[in-house]
Design a protein around this motif. Structure first.
Motif: not given
Length: 467
Positions: A410-422, A443-448
């Motif tokens: 199953p897809v790891d939710a943490k990985i999905i969250d990380y990819i969405r932040q990227v 919004e991701s802290p790295t959004r900009f």
């Protein structure tokens, strides 16, 4: 011989046009006859493939077929559909209703020519690339990276994977001109490099790349490509859980001289189209059908006769019974090998479009290399794309990906969250998952940092590694 064959086709086309002029199709649409659906009735002279033509028009409009009755006794075809839009409402848009009338009525172009199902119209604004090969994690990323390196902009793409095989129809334009690619040497290089990517380390199964400048129906073509690639053949190590596979049985009705095929599976959009598409490719012709697709499971019965083309389909509570003939010769299924092949092909037709994986939707400003960058991030975080729909509209990229863990877990939710932040949480969203449905986008802290990077030309000098 080619001249004689061409002449024969031209004579057949003229004959079909004469029959059509003598018996013009009639299309009647009624929003009063049914309380929860629009009723569409089509009457026409019968011909091979007409049911697929009609179903394809409705499917291309993303309409939901809830009920249908098909009859094609003798030389006449009558079809009644109950349809709704994606939200389950009746059709009220006059533009859609008028399009259906023109597409299926007396002004339609449904004449069976040599190019009817594949290439129907030359285009100059894009180049179509058809790909078939062995599926593996990261394949879409590799293909899109090659296209980006070759200065090709992906304007649309549809990718299916099934039974360790992959097929895709990708439409590209020249990065410099924004139009179709015409240089034969460049096209040859694109074909060769993509073939190398598709082939990979698999020396047993063939990889294939076809490039053309004709317009095609993508779903129809993907079925044809995967059928030709024999994706219906299963090996012992890739058999799916029997509980997840559709139930398909084939028996002969000796008194009536036809075979009855019974299909039971979960209902989903375009299920009828996928079934009829494969039956048509296998030279089974529809005579009669009764469809009721308002329940959560579908049940289909198909029969084959020797004397003429006929399909009878009865669906009750998501049950479909279909009578058809085999290869236009009127004979029922006459061997165990043929029966097994028919079962396998219908199972494959149903499974190809099944969405296996977590659904991700991306919407952002389109640019060259966007698909390559996004799929590379998926690959580097051990996600495998099982199906993809890529489109551009008014300068926007609207992409849907179905992903799963490349190891089968199953897809790891943490990985999905990380990819969405990227990528950007408002750019890439998770759909159809309760885990994310109640959480508002943040919004991701790295959004900009990554937002500016997404607008740049390339990710080449920035390495994203798995968390």
């Amino acid at each position: 011989m080619d001249a004689d064959l061409s002449s024969s086709w031209d004579m057949d086309d003229e004959y079909e046009k004469l029959i059509k002029r003598m018996n013009p199709p009639s299309v009647v649409m009624d929003n009063e006859a049914c309380k929860n659906a629009t009723v569409i009735r089509v009457d026409s002279a019968n011909k091979h493939g007409i049911l697929l033509d009609v179903v394809q028009v409705l499917t291309d409009l993303n309409l939901i077929i809830t009920k249908a009755y098909i009859s094609s006794d003798g030389g006449w075809f009558m079809d009644v559909f109950n349809v709704t839009d994606q939200d389950g409402n009746k059709l009220q848009d006059e533009g859609i209703l008028d399009y259906i009338r023109k597409s299926l009525g007396a002004d339609s172009d449904f004449i069976p020519t040599r190019n009817r199902s594949v290439g129907v119209e030359s285009v100059t604004d894009h180049t179509a690339i058809e790909l078939t090969g062995n599926d593996r994690p990261g394949l879409l990323s590799e293909v899109s990276a090659v296209l980006t390196d070759l200065k090709c902009n992906v304007v649309s793409a549809e990718v299916w994977t099934h039974n360790t095989r992959a097929a895709a129809v990708v439409r590209v334009t020249d990065e410099a001109t924004g139009s179709a690619i015409t240089d034969p040497h460049r096209l040859l290089r694109i074909k060769q490099l993509l073939c190398n990517v598709l082939r990979g380390n698999n020396k047993i199964r063939e990889a294939k790349t076809v490039i053309s400048n004709v317009e095609i129906n993508t779903d129809r073509r993907l079925h044809q490509m995967m059928f030709a690639d024999r994706d219906y053949e299963r090996s012992d190590d890739n058999l799916q859980d029997g509980q997840k596979r559709p139930s398909v049985t084939v028996v002969n009705w000796c008194d009536k001289d036809y075979s009855v095929v019974t299909i039971r599976c979960k209902d989903r959009p375009k299920l009828l189209f996928d079934t009829v598409c494969t039956l048509t490719d296998m030279k089974y012709v529809v005579f009669h059908a009764n469809v009721d697709a308002e329940q959560p499971e579908a049940y289909q019965v198909i029969s084959f006769s020797v004397l003429y083309a006929q399909l009878v389909s009865v669906m009750m509570f998501m049950k479909i019974s279909i009578l058809v003939i085999l290869h236009l010769d009127g004979f029922p299924v006459n061997s165990e090998a043929e029966r097994q092949r028919l079962i396998q092909c219908l199972e494959a037709a149903i499974e190809r479009r099944v969405s296996d994986g977590l659904k991700l939707e991306l919407c952002t400003t389109d640019r060259v290399g966007l698909l390559s960058n996004v799929t590379r991030i998926f690959r580097e975080n051990s996600l495998s794309v099982t199906r993809a729909e890529v489109a551009t509209k008014a300068g926007k990229a609207i992409n849907t990906f179905y992903v799963r863990d490349s190891s089968g877990n199953p897809v790891d939710a943490k990985i999905i969250d990380y990819i969405r932040q990227v990528i950007g949480q408002t750019i890439l969203q998770v759909k159809g998952s309760s885990e994310y449905s109640n959480s508002p986008p943040q919004e991701s802290p790295t959004r900009f940092l990554f937002g500016g990077l997404f607008k740049s030309r390339s990710f080449v000098n920035f390495g994203i590694v798995r968390q």
